[in-house]
Design a protein around this motif. Structure first.
Motif, PDB file in Angstrom:
ATOM      1  N   ALA A   1      12.103   5.408  -3.146  1.00 13.40           N
ATOM      2  CA  ALA A   1      11.169   4.451  -2.539  1.00 13.40           C
ATOM      3  C   ALA A   1      11.754   3.741  -1.322  1.00 13.40           C
ATOM      4  O   ALA A   1      10.995   3.258  -0.471  1.00 13.40           O
ATOM      5  N   ARG A   2      13.067   3.684  -1.217  1.00 19.03           N
ATOM      6  CA  ARG A   2      13.690   2.930  -0.117  1.00 19.03           C
ATOM      7  C   ARG A   2      13.219   3.413   1.266  1.00 19.03           C
ATOM      8  O   ARG A   2      12.840   2.593   2.107  1.00 19.03           O
ATOM      9  N   PRO A   3      13.209   4.722   1.554  1.00 21.23           N
ATOM     10  CA  PRO A   3      12.720   5.148   2.874  1.00 21.23           C
ATOM     11  C   PRO A   3      11.251   4.779   3.107  1.00 21.23           C
ATOM     12  O   PRO A   3      10.871   4.431   4.235  1.00 21.23           O
ATOM     13  N   THR A   4      10.438   4.829   2.068  1.00 19.74           N
ATOM     14  CA  THR A   4       9.033   4.433   2.194  1.00 19.74           C
ATOM     15  C   THR A   4       8.938   2.959   2.562  1.00 19.74           C
ATOM     16  O   THR A   4       8.176   2.572   3.454  1.00 19.74           O
TER      17      THR A   4
ATOM     18  N   ARG B   1       0.831  -1.208   0.000  1.00 25.38           N
ATOM     19  CA  ARG B   1       0.000   0.000   0.000  1.00 25.38           C
ATOM     20  C   ARG B   1       0.867   1.259   0.000  1.00 25.38           C
ATOM     21  O   ARG B   1       0.603   2.211  -0.737  1.00 25.38           O
ATOM     22  N   ALA B   2       1.908   1.268   0.798  1.00 28.31           N
ATOM     23  CA  ALA B   2       2.775   2.446   0.892  1.00 28.31           C
ATOM     24  C   ALA B   2       3.532   2.682  -0.413  1.00 28.31           C
ATOM     25  O   ALA B   2       3.581   3.818  -0.905  1.00 28.31           O
ATOM     26  N   LEU B   3       4.114   1.631  -0.969  1.00 25.18           N
ATOM     27  CA  LEU B   3       4.878   1.792  -2.209  1.00 25.18           C
ATOM     28  C   LEU B   3       3.979   2.188  -3.380  1.00 25.18           C
ATOM     29  O   LEU B   3       4.357   3.019  -4.209  1.00 25.18           O
ATOM     30  N   GLN B   4       2.792   1.598  -3.447  1.00 27.89           N
ATOM     31  CA  GLN B   4       1.867   1.931  -4.536  1.00 27.89           C
ATOM     32  C   GLN B   4       1.417   3.383  -4.441  1.00 27.89           C
ATOM     33  O   GLN B   4       1.426   4.104  -5.436  1.00 27.89           O
ATOM     34  N   SER B   5       1.029   3.802  -3.242  1.00 32.50           N
ATOM     35  CA  SER B   5       0.492   5.153  -3.119  1.00 32.50           C
ATOM     36  C   SER B   5       1.565   6.228  -3.283  1.00 32.50           C
ATOM     37  O   SER B   5       1.294   7.285  -3.838  1.00 32.50           O
ATOM     38  N   GLU B   6       2.767   5.966  -2.822  1.00 34.14           N
ATOM     39  CA  GLU B   6       3.824   6.982  -2.875  1.00 34.14           C
ATOM     40  C   GLU B   6       4.660   6.958  -4.165  1.00 34.14           C
ATOM     41  O   GLU B   6       5.153   7.997  -4.597  1.00 34.14           O
ATOM     42  N   HIS B   7       4.837   5.748  -4.749  1.00 28.95           N
ATOM     43  CA  HIS B   7       5.792   5.627  -5.851  1.00 28.95           C
ATOM     44  C   HIS B   7       5.282   4.845  -7.055  1.00 28.95           C
ATOM     45  O   HIS B   7       6.014   4.688  -8.034  1.00 28.95           O
ATOM     46  N   GLY B   8       4.062   4.326  -6.988  1.00 31.99           N
ATOM     47  CA  GLY B   8       3.525   3.556  -8.103  1.00 31.99           C
ATOM     48  C   GLY B   8       4.257   2.242  -8.328  1.00 31.99           C
ATOM     49  O   GLY B   8       4.317   1.748  -9.448  1.00 31.99           O
ATOM     50  N   LEU B   9       4.815   1.676  -7.257  1.00 33.91           N
ATOM     51  CA  LEU B   9       5.553   0.413  -7.339  1.00 33.91           C
ATOM     52  C   LEU B   9       4.858  -0.663  -6.509  1.00 33.91           C
ATOM     53  O   LEU B   9       4.342  -0.366  -5.425  1.00 33.91           O
ATOM     54  N   SER B  10       4.895  -1.885  -7.001  1.00 31.98           N
ATOM     55  CA  SER B  10       4.463  -3.010  -6.180  1.00 31.98           C
ATOM     56  C   SER B  10       5.656  -3.498  -5.362  1.00 31.98           C
ATOM     57  O   SER B  10       6.802  -3.117  -5.626  1.00 31.98           O
ATOM     58  N   VAL B  11       5.386  -4.348  -4.385  1.00 34.82           N
ATOM     59  CA  VAL B  11       6.464  -4.934  -3.588  1.00 34.82           C
ATOM     60  C   VAL B  11       7.399  -5.725  -4.496  1.00 34.82           C
ATOM     61  O   VAL B  11       8.625  -5.661  -4.359  1.00 34.82           O
ATOM     62  N   ARG B  12       6.849  -6.479  -5.431  1.00 35.60           N
ATOM     63  CA  ARG B  12       7.676  -7.280  -6.348  1.00 35.60           C
ATOM     64  C   ARG B  12       8.541  -6.382  -7.235  1.00 35.60           C
ATOM     65  O   ARG B  12       9.709  -6.687  -7.480  1.00 35.60           O
ATOM     66  N   GLU B  13       7.970  -5.294  -7.723  1.00 38.55           N
ATOM     67  CA  GLU B  13       8.746  -4.375  -8.555  1.00 38.55           C
ATOM     68  C   GLU B  13       9.885  -3.752  -7.752  1.00 38.55           C
ATOM     69  O   GLU B  13      11.022  -3.675  -8.224  1.00 38.55           O
ATOM     70  N   TYR B  14       9.571  -3.325  -6.542  1.00 35.33           N
ATOM     71  CA  TYR B  14      10.602  -2.763  -5.673  1.00 35.33           C
ATOM     72  C   TYR B  14      11.698  -3.797  -5.421  1.00 35.33           C
ATOM     73  O   TYR B  14      12.891  -3.503  -5.519  1.00 35.33           O
ATOM     74  N   SER B  15      11.298  -5.022  -5.088  1.00 40.27           N
ATOM     75  CA  SER B  15      12.268  -6.083  -4.805  1.00 40.27           C
ATOM     76  C   SER B  15      13.153  -6.365  -6.006  1.00 40.27           C
ATOM     77  O   SER B  15      14.371  -6.544  -5.860  1.00 40.27           O
ATOM     78  N   LEU B  16      12.567  -6.392  -7.181  1.00 39.40           N
ATOM     79  CA  LEU B  16      13.346  -6.639  -8.396  1.00 39.40           C
ATOM     80  C   LEU B  16      14.355  -5.521  -8.623  1.00 39.40           C
ATOM     81  O   LEU B  16      15.535  -5.778  -8.884  1.00 39.40           O
TER      82      LEU B  16
END
Length: 160
Positions: free
Chosen positions: A117-120, A31-46
């Motif tokens: 996105a890292r701090p989020t 929820r945090a990554l999507q709302s702040e950066h338009g990223l999913s957890v999987r996208e961030y992890s990748l």
């Protein structure tokens, strides 16, 4: 009705609690990554996994290694890579020593988004753990996650 082995019941209960903790953490971060950066957890992890590669021999991950690192099938990883490539967050290229190998690099735009996105991600993780610690069933797992390792963890990715 058959009797159940108490050790297996305890194991199943422990797994259920771990699964619950993981799900709650992932949902909170999502929820945090999507709302702040338009990223999913999987996208961030990748993006995070790929950003840790280095140049030079053995410095890039094969797609199977990437799939293992982000806990997805190879086909799902390929689709995820394609989506991020379409967004300009990463690029693919052929391995110079093995033309069959395809590697992936995070673009400058992807690195910028990852830094933002890292701090989020870290704040959402902290919040999710703090919330889970209030649940008596999950508190011991939170304590285990927060414990400092007593020895160096093995590298998550084996050498190619």
């Amino acid at each position: 009705m058959t009797a159940t082995d108490p050790a297996l019941t305890a194991l199943a209960n422990g797994w259920a609690a771990l699964y619950l903790l993981h799900g709650r953490i992932e949902a909170h971060i999502e929820r945090a990554l999507q709302s702040e950066h338009g990223l999913s957890v999987r996208e961030y992890s990748l993006l995070d996994v790929l950003s840790r590669q280095h140049d030079g021999e053995g410095g890039h991950l094969q797609m199977k290694q990437v799939a293992d690192a982000v806990v997805l099938s190879q086909s799902a990883t390929t689709r995820l890579v394609a989506r991020l490539e379409d967004r300009g967050l990463l690029s693919r290229f052929l391995c110079p020593t093995d033309r069959r190998g395809i590697y992936t690099d995070v673009s400058d735009t992807g690195l910028k988004l990852l830094r933002e996105a890292r701090p989020t991600n870290e704040t959402a993780l902290r919040q999710a753990l703090d919330e889970a610690a209030q649940n008596p069933e999950l508190a011991p797992l939170v304590t285990a996650v927060e414990a400092k390792p007593t020895r160096r963890r093995p590298d998550p990715l084996p050498a190619p």
